[in-house]
Write an enzyme that holds these catalytic residues in place. Structure first.
Site, mmCIF file in Angstrom:
data_model
loop_
_atom_site.group_PDB
_atom_site.id
_atom_site.type_symbol
_atom_site.label_atom_id
_atom_site.label_comp_id
_atom_site.label_asym_id
_atom_site.label_seq_id
_atom_site.Cartn_x
_atom_site.Cartn_y
_atom_site.Cartn_z
ATOM 1 N N HIS A 281 16.006 25.788 -44.961
ATOM 2 C CA HIS A 281 17.444 25.545 -45.065
ATOM 3 C C HIS A 281 17.738 24.278 -45.890
ATOM 4 C CE1 HIS A 281 21.069 27.402 -43.043
ATOM 5 N NE2 HIS A 281 21.637 26.389 -43.645
ATOM 6 N N LYS B 2 16.336 35.276 -43.787
ATOM 7 C CA LYS B 2 16.234 33.969 -44.452
ATOM 8 C C LYS B 2 15.933 32.858 -43.453
ATOM 9 C CE LYS B 2 19.015 30.752 -47.263
ATOM 10 N NZ LYS B 2 19.472 29.708 -46.327
ATOM 11 N N TYR C 154 25.954 34.823 -41.067
ATOM 12 C CA TYR C 154 25.692 34.098 -39.828
ATOM 13 C C TYR C 154 26.265 34.956 -38.716
ATOM 14 C CZ TYR C 154 24.502 29.523 -41.916
ATOM 15 O OH TYR C 154 23.903 28.488 -42.579
ATOM 16 N N THR D 200 20.660 34.876 -41.988
ATOM 17 C CA THR D 200 20.076 33.539 -41.841
ATOM 18 C C THR D 200 19.718 33.311 -40.377
ATOM 19 O OG1 THR D 200 21.298 32.718 -43.736
ATOM 20 C CG2 THR D 200 20.461 31.069 -42.197
ATOM 21 N N SER E 129 27.897 32.966 -49.113
ATOM 22 C CA SER E 129 27.792 32.475 -47.734
ATOM 23 C C SER E 129 28.895 33.018 -46.828
ATOM 24 C CB SER E 129 27.856 30.945 -47.745
ATOM 25 O OG SER E 129 28.056 30.448 -46.439
HETATM 26 C C1 LIG Z 1 25.754 22.196 -48.833
HETATM 27 C C2 LIG Z 1 24.856 23.303 -48.364
HETATM 28 C C3 LIG Z 1 25.398 24.355 -47.641
HETATM 29 C C4 LIG Z 1 24.583 25.403 -47.213
HETATM 30 N N1 LIG Z 1 25.155 26.459 -46.577
HETATM 31 C C5 LIG Z 1 24.395 27.521 -46.229
HETATM 32 C C6 LIG Z 1 24.986 28.682 -45.653
HETATM 33 O O1 LIG Z 1 26.200 28.747 -45.471
HETATM 34 N N2 LIG Z 1 24.173 29.709 -45.314
HETATM 35 C C7 LIG Z 1 22.810 29.675 -45.525
HETATM 36 O O2 LIG Z 1 22.118 30.636 -45.208
HETATM 37 N N3 LIG Z 1 22.226 28.596 -46.085
HETATM 38 C C8 LIG Z 1 22.981 27.531 -46.446
HETATM 39 N N4 LIG Z 1 22.389 26.454 -47.054
HETATM 40 C C9 LIG Z 1 20.939 26.496 -47.363
HETATM 41 C C10 LIG Z 1 20.682 27.144 -48.719
HETATM 42 O O3 LIG Z 1 20.876 28.536 -48.696
HETATM 43 C C11 LIG Z 1 19.236 26.921 -49.199
HETATM 44 O O4 LIG Z 1 18.355 27.317 -48.182
HETATM 45 C C12 LIG Z 1 18.933 25.484 -49.615
HETATM 46 O O5 LIG Z 1 20.072 24.856 -50.152
HETATM 47 C C13 LIG Z 1 17.807 25.480 -50.649
HETATM 48 O O6 LIG Z 1 17.440 24.189 -50.968
HETATM 49 P P1 LIG Z 1 17.958 23.387 -52.290
HETATM 50 O O7 LIG Z 1 19.346 22.972 -52.008
HETATM 51 O O8 LIG Z 1 16.998 22.258 -52.333
HETATM 52 O O9 LIG Z 1 17.833 24.324 -53.479
HETATM 53 C C14 LIG Z 1 23.181 25.380 -47.485
HETATM 54 C C15 LIG Z 1 22.651 24.318 -48.204
HETATM 55 C C16 LIG Z 1 23.461 23.291 -48.651
HETATM 56 C C17 LIG Z 1 22.853 22.170 -49.449
#
Ligand SMILES: Cc1cc2nc3c(=O)[nH]c(=O)nc-3n(C[C@H](O)[C@H](O)[C@H](O)COP(=O)(O)O)c2cc1C
Length: 347
Positions: A240, A216, A129, A155, A106
């Site tokens: 997300h 994404k 980002y 993203t 990330s």
């Molecule tokens: C705590 C947390 C932080 C996240 N941070 C980012 C991020 O920095 N960049 C991003 O593209 N997606 C981020 N996401 C989304 C994840 O990439 C992903 O789409 C999502 O967690 C998938 O669902 P799941 O947690 O049910 O497996 C984040 C998700 C969570 C739970």
């Protein structure tokens, strides 16, 4: 309790993390309707096995963006691994390498992208980002290239942050984790999202790097076609993890139509992945049957990391791989290429 599945890790992680970190990791936007839908939609899908097909050797290997992986299960980009474990993203990268898969790192990591690359034992992608100051993004992309990252994951589904309401109700209980991108040069806590981003900016990014671009956050065939036409090498069907616009469909519900649209526009030239709610090997089987080349997992990796650092994250990924193999054997599909839509019962 010795954890035997991903949900065991969820419970153990909750017991270890501070209430606010737990709320931040586990929560979703608004009423968390999409967050719950991501799980419910997987649970509603029914599998239909084929029998007597020699499943004595089952092969879970797959290929994503030209890289061979042991399983079509990748590590989703998630922020702030330092809240789960002192080694942060460096531990997660070692876990991904140990199980033979790819980690997407990330922009909001707590370790620098160079530190993560130095610790990694397998291939990495960099999740970008784009903030209002485009020079930051350009600099990150160049640094990622130099450090050996193999793709840029752009993203696009978060032009503004709704926030996690259950997190906002709790007072901070640990100091805010540092973010790799703001060390030394940006005021922390400001909203710097580039809400002005458009499809034309894919060309801007393409001009910055020769790396594959993974878009994404796609949920509709229209946006999938747009991404493919603009030169995306892959897209991630994602909401997300239920943290962006609440009440959008579960990502597994959006997948089939998106995969069809991409296949019509660009054949194999644009790969399709899915994330959101993957917690069982059967979920991976269902996603592949509906057109995903691979899935990404977000929260489960954080749970493993919180429970036992790199070993915990590795165990979570191993559990999912082992379950996928079991599900394939029992469904009569001995390889990823054998997984066809007929493995799903028609609703
Ligand atoms: C705590 C947390 C932080 C996240 N941070 C980012 C991020 O920095 N960049 C991003 O593209 N997606 C981020 N996401 C989304 C994840 O990439 C992903 O789409 C999502 O967690 C998938 O669902 P799941 O947690 O049910 O497996 C984040 C998700 C969570 C739970």
């Amino acid at each position: 309790m010795a954890p035997i599945n991903v949900y065991d890790y969820e419970q153990l992680a909750q017991a270890r993390l501070t209430p606010r970190t737990w709320a931040y990791y586990s929560g979703g936007a608004g009423d968390e309707i999409t967050l719950r839908a991501n799980r419910d939609a997987f649970d509603r899908l029914r599998l239909l096995p084929r029998l007597l097909r020699d499943v004595s050797a089952c092969d879970t290997r797959a290929r994503v963006l030209g890289t061979d992986v042991r399983m079509p299960i990748l590590v989703a980009p998630t922020a702030a691994h330092g809240l789960a474990h002192a080694e942060g993203e460096c531990a997660t990268a070692r876990a991904a390498g140990a199980v033979g898969t790819i980690m997407a790192v990330s922009t909001e990591s707590t370790r620098t992208l160079e530190d993560v690359a130095a610790a990694a034992t397998g291939p990495l992608w960099f999740q970008l980002y784009v903030y209002r100051d485009r020079d930051i993004a350009a600099d990150l992309v160049r640094r990622a290239e130099r450090a050996g990252y193999r793709a840029i994951v752009l993203t696009v589904d978060l032009p503004r942050w709704w926030g996690i309401e259950r997190e906002r109700r709790l007072a901070p209980d640990v100091p805010e984790a540092p973010r790799a991108w703001d060390v030394g040069n940006l005021p922390p806590g400001t909203d710097m999202t580039a809400a002005a981003l458009t499809w034309d900016d894919i060309a801007w990014l393409r001009g910055l790097t020769a790396l594959p671009i993974v878009v994404k956050g796609v949920l509709t065939p229209a946006d999938a076609r747009e991404a493919a036409a603009r030169g995306a090498t892959a897209i991630v069907v994602s909401n997300h993890g239920g943290r962006s616009l609440d009440t959008v469909p579960a990502s597994i519900e959006a997948l089939a139509a998106v995969a069809r649209a991409v296949a019509e526009t660009s054949g194999d030239a644009c790969e399709v992945y899915l994330d959101g709610g993957v917690r069982r090997g059967t979920d991976v089987l269902k996603a592949v049957a509906l057109g995903a080349r691979a899935v990404l997992v977000g929260r489960p990796v954080l749970w493993g990391l919180a429970v036992d650092g790199a070993d915990g994250a590795r165990h979570v990924l191993d559990l999912l791989r082992d379950e996928l193999e079991l599900a394939m054997v029992l469904a009569g599909r001995a390889s990823i290429a054998d997984i066809d839509p007929a493995v799903l019962a028609r609703p």
